[in-house]
Scaffold this motif. Structure first.
Motif, PDB file in Angstrom:
ATOM      1  N   VAL A 111     -10.672  -3.372  -2.545  1.00 24.06           N
ATOM      2  CA  VAL A 111      -9.671  -2.087  -1.748  1.00 24.06           C
ATOM      3  C   VAL A 111     -10.724  -1.985  -0.510  1.00 24.06           C
ATOM      4  CG1 VAL A 111      -8.824  -0.419  -1.367  1.00 24.06           C
ATOM      5  CG2 VAL A 111      -9.161  -1.507  -4.050  1.00 24.06           C
ATOM      6  N   GLY A 134     -10.861   0.599   2.320  1.00 21.77           N
ATOM      7  CA  GLY A 134     -10.560   1.143   3.019  1.00 21.77           C
ATOM      8  C   GLY A 134     -10.222   2.384   1.569  1.00 21.77           C
ATOM      9  N   ALA A 135     -11.139   4.057   1.901  1.00 21.24           N
ATOM     10  CA  ALA A 135     -11.640   4.462   0.460  1.00 21.24           C
ATOM     11  C   ALA A 135     -10.325   5.971   0.868  1.00 21.24           C
ATOM     12  CB  ALA A 135     -12.483   5.209   0.079  1.00 21.24           C
ATOM     13  N   GLY A 162      -6.417   3.423  -0.821  1.00 20.37           N
ATOM     14  CA  GLY A 162      -6.714   3.255  -0.540  1.00 20.37           C
ATOM     15  C   GLY A 162      -7.429   3.773  -2.059  1.00 20.37           C
ATOM     16  N   SER A 163      -8.035   5.413  -2.348  1.00 20.27           N
ATOM     17  CA  SER A 163      -8.379   5.420  -3.561  1.00 20.27           C
ATOM     18  C   SER A 163      -7.271   5.749  -4.095  1.00 20.27           C
ATOM     19  CB  SER A 163      -9.145   7.153  -3.455  1.00 20.27           C
ATOM     20  OG  SER A 163      -9.771   7.325  -2.331  1.00 20.27           O
ATOM     21  N   GLU A 190      -4.649   3.749  -4.544  1.00 22.99           N
ATOM     22  CA  GLU A 190      -5.197   1.965  -5.744  1.00 22.99           C
ATOM     23  C   GLU A 190      -5.734   2.058  -6.267  1.00 22.99           C
ATOM     24  OE1 GLU A 190      -3.504  -1.389  -6.882  1.00 22.99           O
ATOM     25  OE2 GLU A 190      -2.621   0.493  -5.830  1.00 22.99           O
ATOM     26  N   LEU A 203     -14.540  -0.256  -4.001  1.00 25.33           N
ATOM     27  CA  LEU A 203     -14.153   0.126  -3.221  1.00 25.33           C
ATOM     28  C   LEU A 203     -15.164  -0.121  -2.349  1.00 25.33           C
ATOM     29  CD1 LEU A 203     -11.709   2.039  -2.501  1.00 25.33           C
ATOM     30  CD2 LEU A 203     -12.295   3.549  -2.994  1.00 25.33           C
ATOM     31  N   GLU A 258     -15.641   1.426   2.742  1.00 26.94           N
ATOM     32  CA  GLU A 258     -14.712   1.843   3.098  1.00 26.94           C
ATOM     33  C   GLU A 258     -16.142   2.136   4.626  1.00 26.94           C
ATOM     34  OE1 GLU A 258     -13.629   4.511   6.445  1.00 26.94           O
ATOM     35  OE2 GLU A 258     -12.511   3.781   3.705  1.00 26.94           O
ATOM     36  N   ALA A 272      -6.837  -1.890   2.634  1.00 26.99           N
ATOM     37  CA  ALA A 272      -5.797   0.005   2.609  1.00 26.99           C
ATOM     38  C   ALA A 272      -6.642   0.182   4.010  1.00 26.99           C
ATOM     39  CB  ALA A 272      -6.045   0.631   1.458  1.00 26.99           C
ATOM     40  N   ASP A 273      -6.783  -0.349   4.941  1.00 24.87           N
ATOM     41  CA  ASP A 273      -8.118   0.107   5.756  1.00 24.87           C
ATOM     42  C   ASP A 273      -7.174   1.031   7.250  1.00 24.87           C
ATOM     43  OD1 ASP A 273      -7.460  -2.333   5.792  1.00 24.87           O
ATOM     44  OD2 ASP A 273      -9.266  -3.215   7.188  1.00 24.87           O
ATOM     45  N   SER A 287      -6.829  -2.012  10.334  1.00 24.62           N
ATOM     46  CA  SER A 287      -7.013  -2.227   9.994  1.00 24.62           C
ATOM     47  C   SER A 287      -7.844  -3.673  10.158  1.00 24.62           C
ATOM     48  CB  SER A 287      -5.822  -2.738   8.788  1.00 24.62           C
ATOM     49  OG  SER A 287      -6.018  -3.528   7.923  1.00 24.62           O
ATOM     50  N   CYS A 319       1.504   1.627  -4.514  1.00 24.24           N
ATOM     51  CA  CYS A 319       0.249   1.263  -5.605  1.00 24.24           C
ATOM     52  C   CYS A 319       1.422   1.920  -7.061  1.00 24.24           C
ATOM     53  CB  CYS A 319      -0.450   2.579  -5.354  1.00 24.24           C
ATOM     54  SG  CYS A 319      -1.321   2.894  -3.471  1.00 24.24           S
TER      55      CYS A 319
END
Length: 456
Positions: free
Chosen positions: A18, A20-21, A25-26, A28, A41, A43, A174-175, A179, A333
């Motif tokens: 994933v 992007g945290a 993103g977190s 998901e 994850l 970031e 998920a950034d 993105s 999500c």
């Protein structure tokens, strides 16, 4: 092990990256971890839990039903609602003379939205991921190269400049609105993309708590100063302060280039806010930064075969005026989790169905958010708006299973966004025909009355 506790030990564990945290993103990562998959994850920025003020300014978040549902799925809804969120039951409108009035969000069933802190929620989601041994977190990793079809990524560590190469069964971007994963998708044929910057920017100010540490305004409302072409809003914070956001055309921001012009502007349009903010603090905060832009993004498809997918703002950034940006991302999500369950973790079927079906609703909420800015800054002050809302509320009270107002369907239900719009269009037609009928009936009645009077 977390994945064993959650009953997925007999299923194939997918290796998922994933990118992007942030919030989506977190979240998901938590959904995937609960399903027993290995999640890494990555970031670009530092860990927000270590430097919570380093992310800069951000508009406060309004948590509603779609977001609450997602948080419930990962066991965090109760904490956010009971321990952190501040309920907002309606809009409190501020006139230029300092008087206010309230427009409830839901006069019938008394539902509300919750003001939540972005950094707090992000930190909570990351902290929850620490409970899963199948989640790994890597901060200060900038995505510099992608081969999405092969499932490979190259990151550069911003602290050491070291390059890190990773491969995965699935890459989820998920950034955010800018993105890097979407940028790689844009190089592929048949990828449709559009972005729109509105002519209005935003600048954040602050109303501090009073000397006793209490709120200076009634706390359980979204406060709005609608002024036609522009507006100011305020959302309550846990420390009894208010995050105040001024939305306005960039040209008007540019004209406020001296302290005298700024104070004169606020004295004319937002006079009751000056003693709340403080004149010196207003000047300091206003000139400490510059207005930020607002962008809406539409694109499709969201996937690259069975190897990559974008969600949240990476797929559908929206302007913030319906309070649905986070909620729509969280709903991504939830829907993905349903598809993982429906298709038994078959990535081809999952990604294709998500991409084929989700875009219509994300396009719809983007359009709704654009419209709601006009409503918030202008229409809420008009008698026609208040009359329509009163009619909607009355029919909703009378026939709750038949008539759901637009705002209620968007904010207090999980009705697909596109259906919310279709529902509103149907209601418009019903009211139009109703008014036409009564108008014709009135004309006929008047004509009959005149005829009878003539014979008398």
């Amino acid at each position: 092990m977390a994945q064993l506790q959650n009953g997925y030990s007999n299923k194939k564990q997918l290796d998922i990256v994933v990118v992007g945290a942030g919030l989506v993103g977190s979240l998901e990562a938590l959904y995937l971890a609960k399903r027993g998959h290995r999640v890494r994850l990555y970031e670009f920025r530092e860990d927000i839990r270590k430097t919570p003020t380093a992310r800069g300014r951000s508009i406060n978040l309004a948590l509603s039903v779609r977001g609450r549902r997602a948080l419930k799925d990962v066991g965090l809804e109760t904490h956010m609602i009971k321990e952190h969120g501040i309920p907002m039951t309606g809009r409190r409108i501020h006139r230029t003379d300092g008087s206010t009035y309230v427009i409830p969000y839901d006069a019938n069933t008394k539902q509300c939205i919750y003001s939540v802190g972005r950094n707090y929620l992000n930190s909570l989601l990351l902290q929850e991921s620490e409970k899963y041994d199948n989640v790994e977190r890597y901060f200060n990793h900038k995505l510099i190269e992608s081969n999405l079809k092969k499932g490979s990524l190259t990151f550069q560590r911003t602290d050491t400049n070291e390059q890190v190469h990773v491969t995965a069964d699935l890459i989820i971007g998920a950034d955010g609105a800018f993105s890097a994963v979407r940028k790689a998708m844009m190089k592929r044929p048949f990828f449709d993309f559009s972005q729109k910057y509105i002519e209005h920017g935003y600048l954040e100010l602050c109303i501090p708590a009073d000397d006793n540490g209490s709120f200076q305004m009634p706390a359980n409302y979204l406060h709005i100063w609608p002024r036609g072409e522009f507006m100011m809003i305020a959302l309550p914070n846990q420390d009894a302060s208010w995050t105040v956001t001024l939305f306005m055309p960039f040209s008007k921001f540019k004209n406020l280039d001296t302290e005298e012009k700024l104070i004169a502007f606020f004295e004319k349009y937002f006079p009751d806010s000056i003693p709340l903010i403080g004149k010196d603090k207003l000047v300091e905060d206003f000139f400490a930064g510059s207005p930020s832009p607002l962008v809406a993004i539409k694109c499709r498809p969201y996937n690259v075969e069975d190897k990559a997918l974008i969600i949240g703002d990476a797929a559908h950034a929206v302007v913030p005026f319906y309070g649905q940006g986070m909620n729509a991302g969280f709903e991504d999500c939830s829907l993905l989790d349903e598809l993982f369950q429906k298709h038994n973790d078959n990535l081809v079927e999952i990604l294709n169905e998500f991409s084929d079906t989700r875009w219509e609703d994300t396009f719809a909420i983007s359009d709704l958010a654009m419209y709601n800015y006009i409503e918030m800054r202008d229409l809420v002050t008009r008698p026609s708006y208040r009359l329509r809302k009163a009619m909607d509320d009355f029919i909703f009270w009378l026939l709750p299973n038949f008539w759901v107002p637009l705002y209620n369907s968007v904010t207090f239900s999980t009705m697909p966004y596109s259906r919310c719009i279709k529902n509103r269009e149907w209601q418009d037609q019903v009211l139009k025909k109703t008014w036409s009928f009564f108008g014709v009936a009135a004309l006929i009645g008047g004509a009959v009355a005149l005829k009878l009077k003539h014979f008398v």
